[in-house]
Motif scaffolding. Structure first.
Motif, PDB file in Angstrom:
ATOM      1  N   MET A  82     -29.859  -7.849 -26.844  1.00 18.29           N
ATOM      2  CA  MET A  82     -31.127  -8.428 -27.255  1.00 18.29           C
ATOM      3  C   MET A  82     -31.993  -7.397 -27.975  1.00 18.29           C
ATOM      4  O   MET A  82     -32.606  -7.688 -29.013  1.00 18.29           O
ATOM      5  CB  MET A  82     -31.866  -8.997 -26.039  1.00 18.29           C
ATOM      6  N   LEU A  83     -32.064  -6.181 -27.439  1.00 22.05           N
ATOM      7  CA  LEU A  83     -32.853  -5.134 -28.075  1.00 22.05           C
ATOM      8  C   LEU A  83     -32.251  -4.732 -29.422  1.00 22.05           C
ATOM      9  O   LEU A  83     -32.980  -4.475 -30.394  1.00 22.05           O
ATOM     10  CB  LEU A  83     -32.945  -3.924 -27.156  1.00 22.05           C
ATOM     11  N   ALA A  84     -30.914  -4.693 -29.502  1.00 25.08           N
ATOM     12  CA  ALA A  84     -30.273  -4.382 -30.778  1.00 25.08           C
ATOM     13  C   ALA A  84     -30.587  -5.461 -31.813  1.00 25.08           C
ATOM     14  O   ALA A  84     -30.777  -5.164 -33.005  1.00 25.08           O
ATOM     15  CB  ALA A  84     -28.765  -4.242 -30.586  1.00 25.08           C
ATOM     16  N   SER A  85     -30.655  -6.709 -31.371  1.00 28.73           N
ATOM     17  CA  SER A  85     -30.990  -7.790 -32.292  1.00 28.73           C
ATOM     18  C   SER A  85     -32.437  -7.693 -32.760  1.00 28.73           C
ATOM     19  O   SER A  85     -32.741  -7.996 -33.927  1.00 28.73           O
ATOM     20  CB  SER A  85     -30.729  -9.146 -31.626  1.00 28.73           C
ATOM     21  N   LEU A  86     -33.340  -7.263 -31.880  1.00 29.19           N
ATOM     22  CA  LEU A  86     -34.716  -7.024 -32.314  1.00 29.19           C
ATOM     23  C   LEU A  86     -34.746  -6.001 -33.445  1.00 29.19           C
ATOM     24  O   LEU A  86     -35.453  -6.170 -34.450  1.00 29.19           O
ATOM     25  CB  LEU A  86     -35.576  -6.520 -31.152  1.00 29.19           C
ATOM     26  N   ARG A  87     -33.988  -4.932 -33.293  1.00 34.78           N
ATOM     27  CA  ARG A  87     -33.956  -3.898 -34.325  1.00 34.78           C
ATOM     28  C   ARG A  87     -33.349  -4.427 -35.617  1.00 34.78           C
ATOM     29  O   ARG A  87     -33.806  -4.085 -36.721  1.00 34.78           O
ATOM     30  CB  ARG A  87     -33.181  -2.683 -33.825  1.00 34.78           C
ATOM     31  N   ARG A  88     -32.324  -5.262 -35.497  1.00 37.65           N
ATOM     32  CA  ARG A  88     -31.736  -5.829 -36.701  1.00 37.65           C
ATOM     33  C   ARG A  88     -32.727  -6.761 -37.401  1.00 37.65           C
ATOM     34  O   ARG A  88     -32.820  -6.761 -38.633  1.00 37.65           O
ATOM     35  CB  ARG A  88     -30.449  -6.582 -36.356  1.00 37.65           C
ATOM     36  N   CYS A  89     -33.465  -7.543 -36.635  1.00 37.36           N
ATOM     37  CA  CYS A  89     -34.489  -8.406 -37.233  1.00 37.36           C
ATOM     38  C   CYS A  89     -35.544  -7.568 -37.951  1.00 37.36           C
ATOM     39  O   CYS A  89     -35.994  -7.923 -39.054  1.00 37.36           O
ATOM     40  CB  CYS A  89     -35.144  -9.269 -36.167  1.00 37.36           C
TER      41      CYS A  89
END
Length: 240
Positions: A216-223
């Motif tokens: 989830m945190l990695a996806s925040l960074r990708r967003c």
């Protein structure tokens, strides 16, 4: 010229009772964050319409403390979309507030990440914390759509339509997906619940409902990388 789309966000429900402690891991109890709004979306280009998610079932919202504001059928009709005529519905994930009205679209074919179906029909659902974001009847209905040949599975990133790309942003759910959409004003990232609040992505906060925290945190960074800090290009899933 590349194809561009009109994007509509429909605010269909509201949750007033939200504070940091009940929303973010490590949040401060009693600190108001302005509640939570609930959305589904639609894209239009020429005579093509794509509905994104279906909202929550109206009967299930009050027991969960959510206040319905408008019926999805009525919301769509407000911009000239007839739910009975919709043929394409993209499901960003299968949480109860995103797949509660699947049968509102009798002519539609549906798309969803295969990781999401594997999650809602497999060992993930033995964990009560993970299972709590889903509803058994809605998971069963999704399986029914498979048997009706009305659900196509996606695997990772890809192009759904000219000017509409889907991006796997796992973590909040196993198959959480965002959409990159070309509009006349430039590209937007329709994040759905890969980002619930602007604060969540700006401060890298941990939302309290998740399948995998690190993902989830990695996806925040990708967003964040997708929009390059231009928050006007980001459409989060629940920010009021």
């Amino acid at each position: 010229m590349s194809q561009t789309w009109k994007a509509y966000a429909f605010r269909y429900a509201r949750h007033e009772d939200r504070d940091e402690g009940s929303t973010f891991v490590g949040g401060r109890p009693g600190v108001d964050i302005g509640g939570m709004d609930y959305f589904f979306w639609a894209l239009q280009s020429g005579d093509r319409t794509i509905v994104i998610d279906t909202g929550a079932n109206a009967q299930k919202m009050p027991p969960k403390g959510r206040t319905p504001l408008i019926a999805p059928r009525e919301a769509l009709a407000g911009v000239g979309i007839d739910a009975d005529a919709v043929t394409e519905v993209f499901l960003t994930h299968a949480h109860w507030d995103h797949v509660g009205n699947l049968d509102l679209f009798p002519k539609a074919h549906f798309w969803m990440q295969q990781r999401e179906m594997a999650s809602i029909t497999g060992p993930d659902m033995t964990y009560h914390k993970v299972r709590g974001a889903y509803q058994m009847d809605e998971a069963q209905r999704l399986v029914g759509l498979v048997y009706e040949d009305r659900l196509t599975f996606l695997d990772g990133d890809g192009t759904f339509a000219p000017g509409v790309d889907y991006l796997l942003m796992a973590g909040h759910s196993a198959g959480q997906t965002a959409l990159r959409v070309a509009t006349a004003n430039g590209p937007i990232l329709l994040a759905s619940d890969a980002v619930h609040y602007y604060r969540e992505i700006q401060e890298e906060l941990v939302f309290g409902a998740f399948n995998d925290m690190k993902e989830m945190l990695a996806s925040l960074r990708r967003c964040r990388a997708e929009v390059g800090g231009d928050w006007d290009r980001l459409i989060p899933g629940h920010d009021p």
